[in-house]
Design a protein around this motif. Structure first.
Motif, PDB file in Angstrom:
ATOM      1  N   ILE A   7       0.813  -1.122  -0.073  1.00  0.00           N
ATOM      2  CA  ILE A   7      -0.096   0.055  -0.055  1.00  0.00           C
ATOM      3  C   ILE A   7       0.883   1.259  -0.074  1.00  0.00           C
ATOM      4  O   ILE A   7       1.771   1.205   0.675  1.00  0.00           O
ATOM      5  N   GLU A   8       0.600   2.255  -0.776  1.00  0.00           N
ATOM      6  CA  GLU A   8       1.482   3.181  -1.111  1.00  0.00           C
ATOM      7  C   GLU A   8       0.615   4.652  -0.970  1.00  0.00           C
ATOM      8  O   GLU A   8      -0.165   4.881  -1.787  1.00  0.00           O
ATOM      9  N   ASN A   9       0.635   5.329   0.036  1.00  0.00           N
ATOM     10  CA  ASN A   9      -0.131   6.658   0.167  1.00  0.00           C
ATOM     11  C   ASN A   9      -1.522   6.548  -0.029  1.00  0.00           C
ATOM     12  O   ASN A   9      -2.085   7.569  -0.552  1.00  0.00           O
ATOM     13  N   LEU A  10      -2.285   5.560   0.341  1.00  0.00           N
ATOM     14  CA  LEU A  10      -3.288   5.379  -0.049  1.00  0.00           C
ATOM     15  C   LEU A  10      -4.493   6.280   1.085  1.00  0.00           C
ATOM     16  O   LEU A  10      -4.294   6.564   2.272  1.00  0.00           O
ATOM     17  N   THR A  11      -5.312   7.116   0.372  1.00  0.00           N
ATOM     18  CA  THR A  11      -6.062   7.955   1.109  1.00  0.00           C
ATOM     19  C   THR A  11      -7.494   8.115   0.598  1.00  0.00           C
ATOM     20  O   THR A  11      -7.923   7.993  -0.504  1.00  0.00           O
ATOM     21  N   LYS A  12      -8.463   8.236   1.507  1.00  0.00           N
ATOM     22  CA  LYS A  12      -9.943   8.275   1.175  1.00  0.00           C
ATOM     23  C   LYS A  12     -10.551   9.428   1.952  1.00  0.00           C
ATOM     24  O   LYS A  12     -10.451   9.575   3.139  1.00  0.00           O
ATOM     25  N   ILE A  13     -10.914  10.585   1.064  1.00  0.00           N
ATOM     26  CA  ILE A  13     -11.690  11.927   1.705  1.00  0.00           C
ATOM     27  C   ILE A  13     -12.820  11.726   1.541  1.00  0.00           C
ATOM     28  O   ILE A  13     -13.492  11.400   0.184  1.00  0.00           O
ATOM     29  N   TYR A  14     -14.007  11.954   2.576  1.00  0.00           N
ATOM     30  CA  TYR A  14     -15.386  12.185   2.236  1.00  0.00           C
ATOM     31  C   TYR A  14     -16.004  13.435   2.456  1.00  0.00           C
ATOM     32  O   TYR A  14     -15.051  14.157   3.107  1.00  0.00           O
ATOM     33  N   GLY A  15     -16.809  14.087   1.673  1.00  0.00           N
ATOM     34  CA  GLY A  15     -17.377  15.207   1.865  1.00  0.00           C
ATOM     35  C   GLY A  15     -15.986  16.443   1.633  1.00  0.00           C
ATOM     36  O   GLY A  15     -16.384  17.580   2.126  1.00  0.00           O
ATOM     37  N   GLY A  16     -15.376  16.073   0.734  1.00  0.00           N
ATOM     38  CA  GLY A  16     -14.293  17.190   0.720  1.00  0.00           C
ATOM     39  C   GLY A  16     -13.141  17.268   1.623  1.00  0.00           C
ATOM     40  O   GLY A  16     -12.137  17.625   1.245  1.00  0.00           O
ATOM     41  N   ASN A  17     -13.544  17.158   2.815  1.00  0.00           N
ATOM     42  CA  ASN A  17     -12.320  17.286   3.717  1.00  0.00           C
ATOM     43  C   ASN A  17     -12.195  16.360   4.958  1.00  0.00           C
ATOM     44  O   ASN A  17     -11.529  16.590   6.017  1.00  0.00           O
ATOM     45  N   ILE A  18     -13.169  15.405   5.080  1.00  0.00           N
ATOM     46  CA  ILE A  18     -13.093  14.350   5.975  1.00  0.00           C
ATOM     47  C   ILE A  18     -12.071  13.063   5.779  1.00  0.00           C
ATOM     48  O   ILE A  18     -12.559  12.415   4.737  1.00  0.00           O
ATOM     49  N   LYS A  19     -10.704  13.040   6.175  1.00  0.00           N
ATOM     50  CA  LYS A  19     -10.135  11.905   5.806  1.00  0.00           C
ATOM     51  C   LYS A  19     -10.209  11.053   6.742  1.00  0.00           C
ATOM     52  O   LYS A  19      -9.947  10.592   7.757  1.00  0.00           O
ATOM     53  N   LYS A  56     -13.526   3.414  -4.309  1.00  0.00           N
ATOM     54  CA  LYS A  56     -12.392   4.061  -4.783  1.00  0.00           C
ATOM     55  C   LYS A  56     -11.628   5.036  -3.908  1.00  0.00           C
ATOM     56  O   LYS A  56     -11.954   5.759  -3.593  1.00  0.00           O
ATOM     57  N   PRO A  57     -10.171   4.972  -4.012  1.00  0.00           N
ATOM     58  CA  PRO A  57      -9.287   5.630  -3.291  1.00  0.00           C
ATOM     59  C   PRO A  57      -9.375   7.205  -3.871  1.00  0.00           C
ATOM     60  O   PRO A  57      -9.578   7.516  -4.937  1.00  0.00           O
ATOM     61  N   THR A  58      -9.447   8.141  -2.945  1.00  0.00           N
ATOM     62  CA  THR A  58      -9.200   9.389  -3.113  1.00  0.00           C
ATOM     63  C   THR A  58      -7.428   9.786  -3.889  1.00  0.00           C
ATOM     64  O   THR A  58      -7.642  10.325  -5.143  1.00  0.00           O
ATOM     65  N   SER A  59      -6.880   9.057  -3.420  1.00  0.00           N
ATOM     66  CA  SER A  59      -5.398   9.175  -4.090  1.00  0.00           C
ATOM     67  C   SER A  59      -4.812   7.917  -3.334  1.00  0.00           C
ATOM     68  O   SER A  59      -5.041   7.370  -2.494  1.00  0.00           O
ATOM     69  N   GLY A  60      -3.521   7.724  -3.994  1.00  0.00           N
ATOM     70  CA  GLY A  60      -2.468   6.636  -3.564  1.00  0.00           C
ATOM     71  C   GLY A  60      -3.104   5.441  -4.412  1.00  0.00           C
ATOM     72  O   GLY A  60      -4.091   5.302  -5.112  1.00  0.00           O
ATOM     73  N   THR A  61      -2.295   4.407  -4.192  1.00  0.00           N
ATOM     74  CA  THR A  61      -2.587   2.912  -4.699  1.00  0.00           C
ATOM     75  C   THR A  61      -2.059   1.965  -3.843  1.00  0.00           C
ATOM     76  O   THR A  61      -1.522   2.199  -2.767  1.00  0.00           O
ATOM     77  N   ALA A  62      -2.656   0.704  -4.240  1.00  0.00           N
ATOM     78  CA  ALA A  62      -1.890  -0.583  -3.593  1.00  0.00           C
ATOM     79  C   ALA A  62      -1.803  -1.501  -4.454  1.00  0.00           C
ATOM     80  O   ALA A  62      -2.498  -1.651  -5.708  1.00  0.00           O
ATOM     81  N   LYS A  63      -1.240  -2.699  -4.435  1.00  0.00           N
ATOM     82  CA  LYS A  63      -0.925  -3.832  -5.033  1.00  0.00           C
ATOM     83  C   LYS A  63      -1.350  -4.946  -4.118  1.00  0.00           C
ATOM     84  O   LYS A  63      -1.027  -5.398  -3.105  1.00  0.00           O
ATOM     85  N   ILE A  64      -2.373  -5.908  -4.679  1.00  0.00           N
ATOM     86  CA  ILE A  64      -2.837  -6.909  -4.146  1.00  0.00           C
ATOM     87  C   ILE A  64      -2.388  -8.210  -4.734  1.00  0.00           C
ATOM     88  O   ILE A  64      -2.793  -8.295  -5.685  1.00  0.00           O
ATOM     89  N   ALA A  65      -1.462  -9.229  -4.366  1.00  0.00           N
ATOM     90  CA  ALA A  65      -1.075 -10.250  -4.976  1.00  0.00           C
ATOM     91  C   ALA A  65      -0.467  -9.803  -6.174  1.00  0.00           C
ATOM     92  O   ALA A  65      -0.348 -10.422  -7.195  1.00  0.00           O
ATOM     93  N   GLY A  66       0.028  -8.638  -6.348  1.00  0.00           N
ATOM     94  CA  GLY A  66       0.709  -8.007  -7.720  1.00  0.00           C
ATOM     95  C   GLY A  66      -0.139  -7.270  -8.741  1.00  0.00           C
ATOM     96  O   GLY A  66       0.262  -6.625  -9.553  1.00  0.00           O
TER      97      GLY A  66
END
Length: 326
Positions: A7-19, A56-66
């Motif tokens: 997992i790299e820099n995975l972020t989820k933001i709701y409503g514009g400002n709730i992380k 869906k992430p707001t930003s960042g990514t991840a790899k699951i089993a490649g």
């Protein structure tokens, strides 16, 4: 060790400002049981929903089993199993019918599905009740059924989101036995989210503590306990002298006032410090209500890194409603 999840820099933001999840970076080794420990609302479930392609992430990514989370979401769904907090099985169907339905959804061939279902039912001691309606199952039986529903597609990664939530202590510990059996039998990676300290301690090879969407600290349970280096004295006093003790008692490495009014002291040696503490209280006319001494535990680790008890939300609610805490 190969990593099953990166997992790299995975972020989820709701409503514009709730992380809900805030810039999480994490690597999880193949074949591990990895614990995500945190209070309700810490971001654990949101993280799982992103890793399984539900959100869906707001930003960042991840790899699951490649496979890349942003490019291969369909493939990731095929190679992962998920056991959510809430029951998803159909109470009007039998245990066997529920498993057959899940197998059909994953496109498992009929003969293979039948063999797999029989193996899984035997693994969690549900074979004898396979034709009974799920509405007649106990809570523990239904949780076991949910557990093997997540294994029908022979996943490489299994996500268990608060798998024992709402179960009594005995049923919870019994379910741990089945989770360990699954790990040993299938050699898959298991991601376990929980706010039960004993559960994460008992099951996890490694763990991370989450708070306000962030990963605060990671390591094995033993590594995190050893990082505290010392004994913990917890003190409660009767006459509103907490601030005085925090400011003036000098024989502890660290003194903090906690959210429920307790005073927490980290000391090198409680046998040496405790007599000095009693002298200090007596000389300042401070009456102790309770004093406890503990060696470092996962509970103390959580307090050290987050500044609160993992169950403080429940305690705050109970205090507000006038309930007594035991």
């Amino acid at each position: 060790m190969d990593n099953s999840i990166e997992i790299e820099n995975l972020t989820k933001i709701y409503g514009g400002n709730i992380k809900a999840v805030d810039n999480v970076t994490l690597k999880i080794g193949r074949g591990q049981v990895y614990g995500l420990l945190g209070q309700n609302g810490a971001g654990k479930t949101t993280l799982i929903k992103m890793l399984t392609g539900i959100l869906k992430p707001t930003s960042g990514t991840a790899k699951i089993a490649g496979f890349d989370l942003n490019k291969d979401a369909l493939k990731i769904r095929q190679i992962t199993g998920v056991v959510p907090q809430d029951f998803t099985t159909d109470a009007d169907l039998s245990g066997y019918e529920n498993l057959k339905l899940v197998a059909d959804l994953y496109g498992v061939p009929k003969k293979e599905a039948e063999e797999r279902i029989e193996t899984l039912l035997n693994m969690v001691d549900l074979y004898d009740v396979k034709n009974r309606r799920v509405s007649a199952y106990s809570g523990g039986m239904r949780k076991r059924l949910e557990l093997i529903c997540g294994l029908i597609n022979t996943p490489e990664v299994l996500f268990l989101d608060e798998p024992t939530l709402g179960l009594d202590v005995t049923t919870r510990s019994n379910l741990w036995k089945y989770i360990k059996s699954i790990r040993d039998e299938f050699k898959i990676t298991i991601i376990l989210t929980s706010h039960y300290l004993d559960e994460v301690d008992a099951l996890s090879d490694r763990l991370s503590i989450m708070d306000h969407g962030k990963i605060i600290v990671s390591g094995t349970s033993d590594e995190l306990k050893k990082s505290l280096k010392g004994d913990i004295i917890t003190l409660r006093v009767k006459n509103d002298s907490e601030e005085k003790i925090v400011e003036n008692f000098k024989d502890a490495i660290e003194v903090k006032k906690m959210e429920m009014g307790d005073i927490r002291m980290k000391v090198n040696n409680s046998d040496v410090v405790l007599p000095e503490l009693m002298k200090y209280l007596a000389s300042n006319n401070i009456s102790p209500e309770s004093i406890s001494i503990r060696k470092p535990s996962l509970d103390e680790v959580f307090i050290e890194y987050t500044g609160k008890h993992i169950d403080s939300e429940q305690k705050d609610y109970a205090k507000m409603m006038g309930f007594k805490q035991r």
